[in-house]
Motif scaffolding. Structure first.
Motif, short mmCIF file in Angstrom:
data_model
loop_
_atom_site.label_atom_id
_atom_site.label_comp_id
_atom_site.label_asym_id
_atom_site.label_seq_id
_atom_site.Cartn_x
_atom_site.Cartn_y
_atom_site.Cartn_z
N PHE A 110 4.05 17.04 -36.07
CA PHE A 110 4.94 17.83 -35.24
C PHE A 110 4.39 18.21 -33.87
O PHE A 110 5.13 18.71 -33.03
CB PHE A 110 5.35 19.12 -35.97
CG PHE A 110 6.30 18.88 -37.11
CD1 PHE A 110 7.49 18.19 -36.92
CD2 PHE A 110 6.01 19.33 -38.39
CE1 PHE A 110 8.37 17.97 -37.96
CE2 PHE A 110 6.88 19.11 -39.45
CZ PHE A 110 8.06 18.43 -39.23
N ALA A 111 3.10 18.02 -33.62
CA ALA A 111 2.53 18.41 -32.33
C ALA A 111 1.98 17.17 -31.63
O ALA A 111 0.90 16.69 -31.95
CB ALA A 111 1.42 19.45 -32.52
N ALA A 112 2.76 16.62 -30.71
CA ALA A 112 2.36 15.40 -30.01
C ALA A 112 1.05 15.62 -29.25
O ALA A 112 0.82 16.70 -28.71
CB ALA A 112 3.46 14.99 -29.04
N PRO A 113 0.19 14.57 -29.26
CA PRO A 113 0.41 13.22 -29.77
C PRO A 113 0.18 13.13 -31.28
O PRO A 113 -0.73 13.77 -31.82
CB PRO A 113 -0.64 12.40 -29.02
CG PRO A 113 -1.75 13.37 -28.78
CD PRO A 113 -1.09 14.70 -28.54
N LEU A 114 1.00 12.33 -31.94
CA LEU A 114 0.92 12.15 -33.38
C LEU A 114 0.09 10.91 -33.70
O LEU A 114 0.03 9.96 -32.92
CB LEU A 114 2.33 11.98 -33.98
CG LEU A 114 3.36 13.03 -33.60
CD1 LEU A 114 4.67 12.75 -34.34
CD2 LEU A 114 2.88 14.43 -33.85
N PRO A 115 -0.56 10.89 -34.88
CA PRO A 115 -1.30 9.68 -35.26
C PRO A 115 -0.36 8.50 -35.43
O PRO A 115 0.77 8.65 -35.92
CB PRO A 115 -1.96 10.07 -36.59
CG PRO A 115 -1.12 11.18 -37.12
CD PRO A 115 -0.63 11.93 -35.92
N ARG A 116 -0.80 7.33 -35.02
CA ARG A 116 0.03 6.13 -35.14
C ARG A 116 0.29 5.83 -36.61
O ARG A 116 -0.59 6.01 -37.46
CB ARG A 116 -0.64 4.93 -34.49
CG ARG A 116 -0.82 5.02 -32.99
CD ARG A 116 -1.11 3.64 -32.40
NE ARG A 116 -1.96 2.82 -33.24
CZ ARG A 116 -3.20 2.43 -32.93
NH1 ARG A 116 -3.76 2.84 -31.80
NH2 ARG A 116 -3.89 1.63 -33.73
N PRO A 117 1.49 5.32 -36.94
CA PRO A 117 1.78 4.96 -38.34
C PRO A 117 0.80 3.95 -38.93
O PRO A 117 0.47 4.03 -40.11
CB PRO A 117 3.19 4.39 -38.26
CG PRO A 117 3.82 5.11 -37.11
CD PRO A 117 2.71 5.24 -36.10
N ASP A 118 0.30 3.01 -38.12
CA ASP A 118 -0.65 2.05 -38.67
C ASP A 118 -1.98 2.71 -39.01
O ASP A 118 -2.67 2.30 -39.95
CB ASP A 118 -0.84 0.86 -37.72
CG ASP A 118 -1.43 1.25 -36.38
OD1 ASP A 118 -1.12 2.36 -35.88
OD2 ASP A 118 -2.20 0.46 -35.81
N LEU B 155 7.26 -1.40 -47.29
CA LEU B 155 7.12 -0.27 -46.36
C LEU B 155 6.11 -0.55 -45.25
O LEU B 155 6.10 0.16 -44.24
CB LEU B 155 6.71 1.00 -47.12
CG LEU B 155 7.78 1.69 -47.97
CD1 LEU B 155 7.29 3.03 -48.46
CD2 LEU B 155 9.09 1.86 -47.19
N ALA B 156 5.27 -1.54 -45.43
CA ALA B 156 4.26 -1.82 -44.40
C ALA B 156 4.89 -2.09 -43.04
O ALA B 156 4.28 -1.81 -42.00
CB ALA B 156 3.40 -3.01 -44.83
N LYS B 157 6.12 -2.59 -43.01
CA LYS B 157 6.72 -2.91 -41.72
C LYS B 157 6.98 -1.67 -40.88
O LYS B 157 7.07 -1.75 -39.65
CB LYS B 157 8.02 -3.71 -41.92
CG LYS B 157 9.15 -2.95 -42.57
CD LYS B 157 10.33 -3.90 -42.81
CE LYS B 157 11.54 -3.21 -43.40
NZ LYS B 157 12.63 -4.17 -43.70
N TYR B 158 7.08 -0.48 -41.52
CA TYR B 158 7.31 0.75 -40.77
C TYR B 158 6.07 1.19 -40.01
O TYR B 158 6.16 2.05 -39.12
CB TYR B 158 7.78 1.86 -41.72
CG TYR B 158 9.16 1.61 -42.28
CD1 TYR B 158 10.29 2.13 -41.66
CD2 TYR B 158 9.33 0.82 -43.42
CE1 TYR B 158 11.55 1.88 -42.18
CE2 TYR B 158 10.59 0.57 -43.94
CZ TYR B 158 11.70 1.10 -43.31
OH TYR B 158 12.96 0.84 -43.81
N THR B 159 4.92 0.62 -40.34
CA THR B 159 3.70 0.99 -39.63
C THR B 159 3.70 0.46 -38.20
O THR B 159 2.87 0.88 -37.39
CB THR B 159 2.45 0.48 -40.37
OG1 THR B 159 2.43 -0.95 -40.38
CG2 THR B 159 2.42 0.99 -41.80
N ALA B 160 4.60 -0.44 -37.89
CA ALA B 160 4.69 -0.97 -36.53
C ALA B 160 5.58 -0.12 -35.63
O ALA B 160 5.64 -0.34 -34.42
CB ALA B 160 5.23 -2.41 -36.56
N VAL C 277 1.04 6.82 -45.90
CA VAL C 277 -0.31 7.01 -46.44
C VAL C 277 -0.30 6.74 -47.94
O VAL C 277 -1.15 6.00 -48.46
CB VAL C 277 -0.82 8.44 -46.16
CG1 VAL C 277 -2.15 8.68 -46.88
CG2 VAL C 277 -0.99 8.69 -44.67
N MET C 278 0.66 7.34 -48.64
CA MET C 278 0.73 7.16 -50.09
C MET C 278 0.99 5.71 -50.46
O MET C 278 0.32 5.14 -51.34
CB MET C 278 1.84 8.07 -50.66
CG MET C 278 2.06 7.97 -52.16
SD MET C 278 3.20 6.63 -52.66
CE MET C 278 4.76 7.18 -51.95
#
Length: 310
Positions: free
Chosen positions: A146-154, A251-256, A278-279
């Motif tokens: 919620f507080a930018a910058p956020l960690p990248r999904p990958d 779900l791996a495709k959402y990391t992009a 993560v899970m």
């Protein structure tokens, strides 16, 4: 060998605790509640020795004075107890958590640690419903969403993979369940950029996020008023596609996706999907099973529950 025996993803909402009497879509609410119970039974059947709860922070345990991308609770863990969620000290596994943190850093995922971590419903909602009656220690892993910058999904997926590798490097026959708490789609009445609040409500929220350390209750009443007055904004088509991809092990495709793309597709609350990534990565992005999906405008959130077995 220690190992991950189950992954669970579940939405959370404190309005489930405080606004059940205002529910219009009762069948949807009951379907979600029952799915939480089914997931809880799956966890019990997996006979875990401990639970890692990957969740978000809602500015009751972290504030804008310092928010790391990832934080692991390695000592005391205290529930803030807002909106009828669990409060006070929680059962923990400090030695396991500290070793996990050290191993994660060695594997290239730098996690912050907290020896006295206050968690909110980003983790305690899972304790309340998914671990009901299951007496295991918890290790909270807080992801900044919620507080930018956020960690990248990958990077979140890398964290999940390293989490499993670190667990499997431990001696003994330790059984671990990984729980993701958050999502699915929703739009909170929060400033998308805390540096540029728009209007009195957003200015108040930023003040609460900056100055709430040790004094968050003083801001909580108006915070709740702002949230409960919000117009529901859900993206059911996105949620259903996300759960379908979970069932296919895709779900791996959402990391992009970028932060901006997630926000456009699932709202600013959809940034919590990082916890699911993560899970799912910890489970090797194996195909899973969606137990329920209930779009709940009364709770401002698309509510989903799913399980993944290794």
């Amino acid at each position: 060998m220690a190992r991950v025996v189950l992954g669970v993803g579940a939405s959370h909402s404190t309005l489930m605790n405080t606004h059940w009497d205002k529910v219009v879509h009762t069948d949807r609410a009951e379907r979600f509640r029952d799915a939480l119970g089914e997931a809880r039974d799956e966890i019990a059947a997996a006979e875990p020795d401990l639970a890692i709860i990957v969740g978000s922070n809602h500015f009751r345990g972290f504030w804008l004075d310092m928010i790391p991308p990832f934080t692991l609770g390695v000592g005391e863990v205290i529930g803030s107890g807002e909106a009828k969620t669990p409060s006070g000290p929680q059962k923990t596994a400090p030695a396991f958590a500290q070793r996990l943190a050290e191993d994660l850093v060695e594997r290239g995922t730098e996690v912050a640690i907290s020896a006295r971590l206050q968690i909110d419903h980003g983790q305690t909602h899972a304790i309340q419903y998914l671990l009901d009656g299951i007496d295991v220690p918890v290790v909270p892993l807080v992801v900044n969403v919620f507080a930018a910058p956020l960690p990248r999904p990958d990077r979140c997926a890398e964290l999940g993979r390293n989490l499993t590798a670190a667990i499997e490097a431990l001696p003994g026959d330790l059984r671990v369940v990984v729980i993701a708490s958050g999502g699915l789609s929703h739009q909170l009445p929060w400033p998308d950029d805390w540096r540029a609040p728009d209007g009195a409500d957003e200015e108040f929220l930023v003040e609460a996020w900056l100055n709430g350390r040790g004094d968050w209750e003083r801001y909580d009443g108006r915070r709740r008023e702002i949230i409960t007055a919000a117009r529901p904004v859900l993206f059911p088509a996105f949620d259903e596609a996300f759960l379908a991809d979970l069932e296919r092990g895709e779900l791996a495709k959402y990391t992009a996706m970028t932060t901006q793309e997630i926000g456009a597709a699932a709202g600013n609350g959809g940034q919590e999907l990082r916890t699911w990534l993560v899970m799912a990565a910890a489970l090797g992005f194996a195909p899973g099973r969606a137990l329920a999906y209930s779009p709940m405008p009364e709770w401002l959130t698309g509510m989903g529950v799913a399980v993944i077995r290794p």
